[in-house]
Scaffold this motif. Structure first.
Motif, PDB file in Angstrom:
ATOM      1  N   ASN A   1      -3.874  -8.101   6.628  1.00  0.00           N
ATOM      2  CA  ASN A   1      -2.681  -9.310   6.412  1.00  0.00           C
ATOM      3  C   ASN A   1      -1.968  -7.893   7.488  1.00  0.00           C
ATOM      4  O   ASN A   1      -2.323  -6.951   6.877  1.00  0.00           O
ATOM      5  CB  ASN A   1      -2.974  -9.031   5.154  1.00  0.00           C
ATOM      6  CG  ASN A   1      -0.913 -10.036   5.053  1.00  0.00           C
ATOM      7  OD1 ASN A   1      -0.252 -10.061   5.917  1.00  0.00           O
ATOM      8  ND2 ASN A   1      -0.968  -9.923   3.967  1.00  0.00           N
TER       9      ASN A   1
ATOM     10  N   SER B   1      -9.814 -11.715  -4.680  1.00  0.00           N
ATOM     11  CA  SER B   1      -8.435 -12.396  -5.460  1.00  0.00           C
ATOM     12  C   SER B   1      -9.238 -13.566  -5.467  1.00  0.00           C
ATOM     13  O   SER B   1      -9.795 -14.064  -4.233  1.00  0.00           O
ATOM     14  CB  SER B   1      -7.061 -12.171  -4.675  1.00  0.00           C
ATOM     15  OG  SER B   1      -6.806 -13.280  -4.631  1.00  0.00           O
TER      16      SER B   1
ATOM     17  N   LYS C   1      -6.806 -16.220  -3.623  1.00  0.00           N
ATOM     18  CA  LYS C   1      -6.833 -16.160  -1.797  1.00  0.00           C
ATOM     19  C   LYS C   1      -8.075 -17.595  -1.845  1.00  0.00           C
ATOM     20  O   LYS C   1      -8.185 -17.920  -0.733  1.00  0.00           O
ATOM     21  CB  LYS C   1      -7.080 -15.081  -1.422  1.00  0.00           C
ATOM     22  CG  LYS C   1      -5.416 -14.249  -1.578  1.00  0.00           C
ATOM     23  CD  LYS C   1      -4.974 -14.622  -0.704  1.00  0.00           C
ATOM     24  CE  LYS C   1      -3.197 -13.544  -1.118  1.00  0.00           C
ATOM     25  NZ  LYS C   1      -2.432 -14.141  -0.718  1.00  0.00           N
TER      26      LYS C   1
ATOM     27  N   ASN D   1      -8.218  -2.518   5.127  1.00  0.00           N
ATOM     28  CA  ASN D   1      -7.480  -4.056   4.895  1.00  0.00           C
ATOM     29  C   ASN D   1      -8.859  -5.117   6.017  1.00  0.00           C
ATOM     30  O   ASN D   1      -7.980  -5.613   6.798  1.00  0.00           O
ATOM     31  CB  ASN D   1      -6.400  -4.161   4.254  1.00  0.00           C
ATOM     32  CG  ASN D   1      -6.588  -6.441   4.229  1.00  0.00           C
ATOM     33  OD1 ASN D   1      -5.064  -6.403   5.055  1.00  0.00           O
ATOM     34  ND2 ASN D   1      -6.892  -6.853   4.271  1.00  0.00           N
TER      35      ASN D   1
ATOM     36  N   TYR E   1       0.589  -1.354   0.218  1.00  0.00           N
ATOM     37  CA  TYR E   1       0.023  -0.261  -0.279  1.00  0.00           C
ATOM     38  C   TYR E   1       0.726   1.848  -0.032  1.00  0.00           C
ATOM     39  O   TYR E   1       0.697   2.065  -0.639  1.00  0.00           O
ATOM     40  CB  TYR E   1      -1.218   0.249   1.505  1.00  0.00           C
ATOM     41  CG  TYR E   1      -1.729  -0.619   1.209  1.00  0.00           C
ATOM     42  CD1 TYR E   1      -2.771  -2.112  -0.048  1.00  0.00           C
ATOM     43  CD2 TYR E   1      -2.762  -1.692   2.769  1.00  0.00           C
ATOM     44  CE1 TYR E   1      -3.283  -3.250   0.235  1.00  0.00           C
ATOM     45  CE2 TYR E   1      -3.398  -2.428   2.708  1.00  0.00           C
ATOM     46  CZ  TYR E   1      -3.580  -2.780   1.625  1.00  0.00           C
ATOM     47  OH  TYR E   1      -4.749  -3.914   1.820  1.00  0.00           O
TER      48      TYR E   1
HETATM   49  C1  LIG Z   1      -4.069  -7.699   1.859  1.00  0.00           C
HETATM   50  C2  LIG Z   1      -3.269  -8.147   0.727  1.00  0.00           C
HETATM   51  N1  LIG Z   1      -4.353  -8.344  -1.127  1.00  0.00           N
HETATM   52  C3  LIG Z   1      -3.707  -8.170  -1.408  1.00  0.00           C
HETATM   53  C4  LIG Z   1      -3.309  -9.694  -1.775  1.00  0.00           C
HETATM   54  C5  LIG Z   1      -3.024  -9.703  -2.869  1.00  0.00           C
HETATM   55  O1  LIG Z   1      -3.876 -10.483  -3.986  1.00  0.00           O
HETATM   56  P1  LIG Z   1      -3.199 -11.293  -5.295  1.00  0.00           P
HETATM   57  O2  LIG Z   1      -1.914 -12.619  -4.969  1.00  0.00           O
HETATM   58  O3  LIG Z   1      -4.685 -11.686  -5.539  1.00  0.00           O
HETATM   59  O4  LIG Z   1      -2.868  -9.838  -6.811  1.00  0.00           O
HETATM   60  C6  LIG Z   1      -2.362  -9.666  -1.112  1.00  0.00           C
HETATM   61  C7  LIG Z   1      -0.973 -10.970  -1.037  1.00  0.00           C
HETATM   62  O5  LIG Z   1      -0.743 -11.344  -0.704  1.00  0.00           O
HETATM   63  C8  LIG Z   1      -2.893  -9.606   0.405  1.00  0.00           C
HETATM   64  O6  LIG Z   1      -2.863 -10.501   1.382  1.00  0.00           O
END
Ligand SMILES: Cc1ncc(COP(=O)(O)O)c(C=O)c1O
Length: 463
Positions: free
Chosen positions: A224, A283, A286, A220, A167
């Motif tokens: 994470n 995603s 995920k 988020n 970010y």
């Molecule tokens: C909070 C978060 N957002 C976005 C992503 C990226 O996802 P993608 O693999 O679909 O690009 C991740 C990947 O670890 C993530 O943890």
């Protein structure tokens, strides 16, 4: 360098080059001179990369590759996706040959249609697949497109720490200014396991971060690295601040299906008045345990999405058709099974919960203090006990403790994790350098190797 200085230097270099050419030296050596002089004269990297360093994953991946380790760092499953997902992919590559060709730039229609109907119900919105959906190269692509489309030079973007590390650079590359606000733990009773639920934003501090320059807030949830699932009340506070200050919410909800212990994921776009100012990012990597497919999406109102469409049209233009077709088929299946025990979105978190419990027990055996996550497939553990016992681990003088600890742990204990200070702003690193992140979306044999390494560690501690 000031602009005037740059021009003077460029002029001097041109004269130098003309001189060189006039001397009619052998072509090869002139070329060499030209090359060397130009390399010295111009800054190679664009200014938008100022202050953006190399990704930490590279450093830790290299260290891990040189040691005999169990990798609990990066967030991807090391077991096969479910059969229906693999079958969807096989079908996409062996069925309609036209799936080898371009499709609609904003997304393969069966995918945009199912995303619109699936998420339309969840968000309580009529979603137009042509106007309100964009399929991207993973959620990464969705985030990048959103930042490029909305964040202008000097705009402020509020980031909640600790955060998914991209970010900050994405804000900077768009010319924006990240403004940080931290989740802070509330103290637990002695002996009680801490929980990501106990990590909260201070409402007054949060409100103080919104200014007339604030363009966006990145939310988020589930988060994470902490695994925090924001409650409805917390989301209502964020929503009211976004509305009060006319701020766009970039809602990264890639772990939305991974919630435990009866906790509920709430999409901020479903709150009153929020659809109009929210981009909801997901995603397939995920959702269906296929991070290598790199299929992501953004959902949002036309007034925002039209600008994301422009960025996408003029950069990536188009994502691979076959993986989009496979993801469409996965969602069609999930729609039929929605909320039932046969749904992957129901089954997967149940099996991951077992992994979470397993990892928590094992980490505790050596004195690490896991913070129980309510969502995602990550957990962070408190290492302050080690900080007081072994304060002088090798490393650079100003290197945060968690980074030194992870390097030590990789070399000496064969366990890879991610330092949490990497996922916050530089001034706040000292608040987060007591924590490291583990990932528990790993198969049984990996967890057993982890157990073995932790048991050896425990034996050493007791010797
Ligand atoms: C909070 C978060 N957002 C976005 C992503 C990226 O996802 P993608 O693999 O679909 O690009 C991740 C990947 O670890 C993530 O943890």
């Amino acid at each position: 360098m000031a602009l005037g200085g740059m021009f003077r230097k460029a002029a001097a270099i041109s004269l130098h080059l003309v001189g060189l050419l006039q001397r009619k030296k052998a072509g090869a050596s002139v070329n060499r001179c030209l090359h060397q002089t130009l390399t010295m004269a111009k800054q190679v990297q664009a200014r938008r990369l100022d202050g953006i360093g190399q990704n930490l994953w590279l450093e830790f991946a290299e260290l891990a590759s040189k040691n005999d380790v169990v990798n609990l760092g990066q967030g991807f499953p090391n077991f096969p996706p479910p059969d229906f997902v693999l079958e969807a992919f096989q079908h996409a590559i062996s069925g309609d040959f036209m799936l080898n060709q371009y499709t609609m730039g904003f997304g393969y229609p069966p995918l945009t249609n199912i995303l619109a109907s699936f998420f339309g119900k969840l968000l309580g919105q009529e979603i137009d697949p042509l106007k309100n959906v964009l399929v991207t190269v993973g959620a990464y692509g969705a985030l990048f497109t959103a930042f490029q489309a909305l964040v202008d030079e000097g705009d402020e973007v509020i980031l909640i720490e600790p955060f998914f590390d991209c970010y900050k650079p994405m804000t900077l590359m768009a010319g924006g200014r990240p403004v940080f606000v931290s989740l802070k733990p509330t103290p637990t009773q002695d002996g009680e396991l801490d929980s990501s639920n106990n990590w909260r934003l201070d409402p007054e501090e949060l409100a103080s971060k919104f200014t007339s320059r604030t363009k966006a807030l990145v939310l988020n949830t589930p988060n994470n690295p902490l695994g925090k699932v924001f409650s409805r009340a917390e989301l209502e506070l964020l929503a009211s601040l976004c509305q009060q200050h006319d701020v766009v919410c970039i809602a990264d909800e890639v772990y939305q299906w991974l919630v435990y212990d009866g906790h509920q994921h709430v999409s901020i776009a479903s709150l009153p008045g929020m659809w109009e100012r929210t981009l909801t990012i997901g995603s397939a990597g995920k959702a269906f345990s296929v991070t290598g497919w790199k299929v992501g999406w953004v959902l949002g109102p036309d007034r925002l999405m039209r600008y994301l469409h422009i960025v996408h049209q003029n950069s990536v233009y188009h994502c691979p058709t076959q993986t989009q077709a496979a993801v469409a088929q996965c969602f069609q299946r999930e729609q039929l099974h929605f909320g039932q025990p046969s749904s992957y979105f129901v089954q997967f978190p149940l099996s991951l919960r077992t992994n979470r419990e397993h990892m928590i027990r094992s980490l505790q055996s050596v004195g690490l203090k896991p913070i129980v996550p309510q969502g995602s497939y990550f957990l962070i553990t408190d290492i302050s006990h080690f900080k007081s016992k072994m304060p002088d681990l090798p490393g650079a003088v100003d290197e945060p403790y968690d980074r030194r600890f992870v390097k030590w742990m990789i070399r000496n204990k064969g366990l890879v994790a991610i330092p949490v200070s990497y996922m916050c702003s530089v001034p706040h690193q000292k608040h987060f350098d007591n924590y490291i992140r583990f990932c528990f979306v790993k198969d049984e044999s990996t967890l057993q190797v982890m157990d073995k390494k932790l048991q050896e560690w425990k034996d050493e501690l007791e010797a």
